[in-house]
Design an enzyme around this catalytic site. Sequence first.
Site, PDB file in Angstrom:
ATOM      1  N   ASP A  12      79.860  67.195  74.289  1.00 42.43           N
ATOM      2  CA  ASP A  12      78.899  66.766  73.175  1.00 42.43           C
ATOM      3  C   ASP A  12      77.650  66.576  73.606  1.00 42.43           C
ATOM      4  OD1 ASP A  12      81.290  66.244  71.627  1.00 42.43           O
ATOM      5  OD2 ASP A  12      81.846  64.340  72.455  1.00 42.43           O
ATOM      6  N   LYS A  15      75.487  71.325  72.741  1.00 42.06           N
ATOM      7  CA  LYS A  15      75.833  72.648  72.682  1.00 42.06           C
ATOM      8  C   LYS A  15      75.425  73.432  71.306  1.00 42.06           C
ATOM      9  CE  LYS A  15      79.681  71.888  74.267  1.00 42.06           C
ATOM     10  NZ  LYS A  15      79.841  70.440  74.600  1.00 42.06           N
ATOM     11  N   GLY A  39      83.623  70.155  68.686  1.00 50.06           N
ATOM     12  CA  GLY A  39      83.058  69.878  67.556  1.00 50.06           C
ATOM     13  C   GLY A  39      81.747  69.987  67.877  1.00 50.06           C
ATOM     14  N   HIS A  40      80.937  70.839  67.245  1.00 48.52           N
ATOM     15  CA  HIS A  40      79.665  71.620  67.615  1.00 48.52           C
ATOM     16  C   HIS A  40      78.917  71.242  66.324  1.00 48.52           C
ATOM     17  CE1 HIS A  40      80.855  74.182  71.298  1.00 48.52           C
ATOM     18  NE2 HIS A  40      81.406  72.920  71.271  1.00 48.52           N
ATOM     19  N   GLN A 221      83.608  71.927  75.291  1.00 45.43           N
ATOM     20  CA  GLN A 221      83.771  70.703  76.127  1.00 45.43           C
ATOM     21  C   GLN A 221      82.728  70.676  77.134  1.00 45.43           C
ATOM     22  OE1 GLN A 221      86.841  72.974  75.594  1.00 45.43           O
ATOM     23  NE2 GLN A 221      86.702  71.629  73.626  1.00 45.43           N
TER      24      GLN A 221
HETATM   25  P1  GDP Z   1      78.258  69.649  71.163  1.00 47.38           P
HETATM   26  O1  GDP Z   1      79.817  69.378  71.190  1.00 47.38           O
HETATM   27  O2  GDP Z   1      78.009  69.722  72.545  1.00 47.38           O
HETATM   28  O3  GDP Z   1      77.832  70.685  70.125  1.00 47.38           O
HETATM   29  O4  GDP Z   1      77.602  68.351  70.762  1.00 47.38           O
HETATM   30  P2  GDP Z   1      78.183  67.500  69.406  1.00 47.38           P
HETATM   31  O5  GDP Z   1      77.802  67.955  68.054  1.00 47.38           O
HETATM   32  O6  GDP Z   1      79.327  66.841  69.605  1.00 47.38           O
HETATM   33  O7  GDP Z   1      77.287  65.920  69.696  1.00 47.38           O
HETATM   34  C1  GDP Z   1      75.745  66.121  69.862  1.00 47.38           C
HETATM   35  C2  GDP Z   1      75.246  65.199  68.618  1.00 47.38           C
HETATM   36  O8  GDP Z   1      73.981  64.926  68.849  1.00 47.38           O
HETATM   37  C3  GDP Z   1      75.107  65.942  67.342  1.00 47.38           C
HETATM   38  O9  GDP Z   1      75.312  64.730  66.337  1.00 47.38           O
HETATM   39  C4  GDP Z   1      73.758  66.363  67.187  1.00 47.38           C
HETATM   40  O10 GDP Z   1      73.302  66.822  65.967  1.00 47.38           O
HETATM   41  C5  GDP Z   1      73.035  65.483  68.160  1.00 47.38           C
HETATM   42  N1  GDP Z   1      71.890  65.739  68.583  1.00 47.38           N
HETATM   43  C6  GDP Z   1      71.692  66.932  69.592  1.00 47.38           C
HETATM   44  N2  GDP Z   1      70.455  67.090  70.223  1.00 47.38           N
HETATM   45  C7  GDP Z   1      69.796  65.865  69.947  1.00 47.38           C
HETATM   46  C8  GDP Z   1      68.595  65.556  70.141  1.00 47.38           C
HETATM   47  O11 GDP Z   1      67.901  65.934  70.899  1.00 47.38           O
HETATM   48  N3  GDP Z   1      68.228  64.404  69.556  1.00 47.38           N
HETATM   49  C9  GDP Z   1      69.058  63.505  68.659  1.00 47.38           C
HETATM   50  N4  GDP Z   1      68.589  62.424  68.172  1.00 47.38           N
HETATM   51  N5  GDP Z   1      70.288  64.119  68.373  1.00 47.38           N
HETATM   52  C10 GDP Z   1      70.666  65.213  68.888  1.00 47.38           C
HETATM   53  P1  IMO Z   2      82.971  69.701  72.269  1.00 43.44           P
HETATM   54  O1  IMO Z   2      82.980  71.052  72.460  1.00 43.44           O
HETATM   55  C1  IMO Z   2      84.158  65.835  73.964  1.00 43.44           C
HETATM   56  C2  IMO Z   2      88.278  65.565  75.561  1.00 43.44           C
HETATM   57  C3  IMO Z   2      89.249  64.765  74.763  1.00 43.44           C
HETATM   58  C4  IMO Z   2      90.317  64.124  75.877  1.00 43.44           C
HETATM   59  C5  IMO Z   2      90.024  65.531  76.675  1.00 43.44           C
HETATM   60  C6  IMO Z   2      91.279  66.356  76.372  1.00 43.44           C
HETATM   61  O2  IMO Z   2      82.651  69.222  71.287  1.00 43.44           O
HETATM   62  O3  IMO Z   2      81.969  69.025  73.545  1.00 43.44           O
HETATM   63  P2  IMO Z   2      92.172  68.124  74.498  1.00 43.44           P
HETATM   64  O4  IMO Z   2      92.083  67.876  73.130  1.00 43.44           O
HETATM   65  O5  IMO Z   2      91.450  68.987  75.247  1.00 43.44           O
HETATM   66  O6  IMO Z   2      93.749  67.896  74.819  1.00 43.44           O
HETATM   67  O7  IMO Z   2      91.530  66.364  74.857  1.00 43.44           O
HETATM   68  O8  IMO Z   2      89.202  66.185  76.501  1.00 43.44           O
HETATM   69  N1  IMO Z   2      87.523  66.711  74.786  1.00 43.44           N
HETATM   70  C7  IMO Z   2      86.360  66.792  74.308  1.00 43.44           C
HETATM   71  N2  IMO Z   2      85.292  65.494  74.715  1.00 43.44           N
HETATM   72  N3  IMO Z   2      83.760  67.061  73.431  1.00 43.44           N
HETATM   73  C8  IMO Z   2      84.481  67.858  73.453  1.00 43.44           C
HETATM   74  O9  IMO Z   2      84.189  69.157  72.811  1.00 43.44           O
HETATM   75  C9  IMO Z   2      86.231  67.779  73.661  1.00 43.44           C
HETATM   76  N4  IMO Z   2      87.178  68.594  73.665  1.00 43.44           N
HETATM   77  C10 IMO Z   2      88.121  67.637  74.352  1.00 43.44           C
HETATM   78  O10 IMO Z   2      88.470  63.652  74.090  1.00 43.44           O
HETATM   79  O11 IMO Z   2      89.650  63.122  76.612  1.00 43.44           O
HETATM   80 MG    MG Z   3      81.119  67.808  70.170  1.00 46.47          MG
END
Ligand code: GDP
Ligand code: IMO
Ligand code: MG
Length: 422
Positions: A12, A15, A39-40, A221
């Site tokens: 998270d 990415k 979840g991107h 991840q």
């Molecule tokens: P990912 O899994 O690495 O793609 O990240 P996620 O989407 O799960 O979580 C990142 C969250 O931070 C999302 O809600 C993005 O919209 C938000 N986000 C990403 N970059 C920034 C930033 O520079 N500032 C703020 N405020 N939010 C950001």
């Molecule tokens: P993105 O790509 C954050 C965590 C789960 C759990 C562990 C194992 O959005 O960054 P699994 O479902 O793989 O058996 O879970 O890994 N986990 C993540 N945490 N971002 C993710 O993906 C994750 N994918 C799995 O919360 O602790």
């Molecule tokens: Mg994510």
Amino acid sequence: MIDVLLGLQWGDEGKGKIVDYLADNYDIIARFQGGPNAGHTLYVNGNKVVLHTIPSGVFRPHCLNLIGNGVVIDPVTLKGELEKIMPMCPDLLSRLFVAQRAHLILPTHRALDAASEAAKGVDKIGSTLKGIGPAYMDKTGRNGLRVGDILSPDFKAKYDKLAAKHKQMLKQYDNTVEWEQWEAPFFEAIEGLRKLQIVNGEYWLDNHLKNGKKVLAEGAQGSMLDIDFGTYPFVTSSNTIAAGVCSGLGVAPSRVGEVYGITKAYCTRVGSGPFPTELFDATGDELRKAGSEFGATTGRPRRCGWIDLVALRYTVMLSGVTKLIITKADILDEFNPIKAAVAYNVDGVETDELPYGLSDATALVPVYKAFQAWDTPISGVTNFDELPQTFKDYCNFVEEYLGTKIAFISNGTGRDQLIAVS
Ligand code: GDP
Ligand code: IMO
Ligand code: MG
């Protein structure tokens, strides 16, 4: 050349947003591992989109997108994602490719994930329960079903054989979910998957690379969730570090170019497992609130804490990161002071290396360096020169500690809220 972009923490890191931005400079975006546990989040014309299986290059009309062999695919999730984004991307199907060697997540994999987690009780991993672990177990156990299998006339027989095995396995658990209801939607989604462009990913990529196309491999991840180097057993079931690119796409290491590593300006984790810099106080709650730190896949509140430079130096080393990207710098606007862990005190001994038994190191206390709050808010800044000096000092320290240059600072959710570092 193939460049790589991956998360350096526990996932998270942002990415999705960064890939969507960088995709402007690439011809192909390829996912190489993980599955719908990811979840991107992207913002497209102000609309929030969360991608789980589909690469984050789909909103760039010139980009082809490959779901690589290292990914585990749940056809039902993929169908749902396609239905959601097709109206925003009418030509999507002509730009989406699926590797025939990618493994499938069956309904019984999800049931096994749920049953196994429930049986672990307090020791549960905190899995997203998407069937990731059981699907990768069948891959390495040489029992799995792959995308290529759905094209064979005996797919149903193969499915029945594997599902029968899973049914036996499920009998050992007290708690089992009623997965039978998931079978009909699964087979319906398989029909949809058959209609996608199924390719031999390694040859497909090789041809494009030979034709001079630029490829970006999109990680899912984070490095601290890597099956080998993460906080085992509280990890996911794939190699999330740069090494995963070669096996997850079928490209040779000699073809890998830049490695972009992303870290938040602080740190989060969702699910169980060690997190040395986690804050259990009001500051942790404020970080969660300011950063809207709730899971993009499961909606769970994310655990929050300060940036951990010890863990980051480890993950930068593992992937040979050449360019750092710091996201969510704007979230720290309201915090004073801002801290970063620069060492661990383990049982009275200071170290800047990640201990093997991180989970068992009960006496681990992070050693922090405090930074002055930013002079002026970062949100709203559009170029490097406007960034407050206090923030630049923080960046200089991070670069020096990690031995890697920062390429971009992200200061908002929008695609263009990104500052190139000169
Ligand atoms: P990912 O899994 O690495 O793609 O990240 P996620 O989407 O799960 O979580 C990142 C969250 O931070 C999302 O809600 C993005 O919209 C938000 N986000 C990403 N970059 C920034 C930033 O520079 N500032 C703020 N405020 N939010 C950001
Ligand atoms: P993105 O790509 C954050 C965590 C789960 C759990 C562990 C194992 O959005 O960054 P699994 O479902 O793989 O058996 O879970 O890994 N986990 C993540 N945490 N971002 C993710 O993906 C994750 N994918 C799995 O919360 O602790
Ligand atoms: Mg994510």
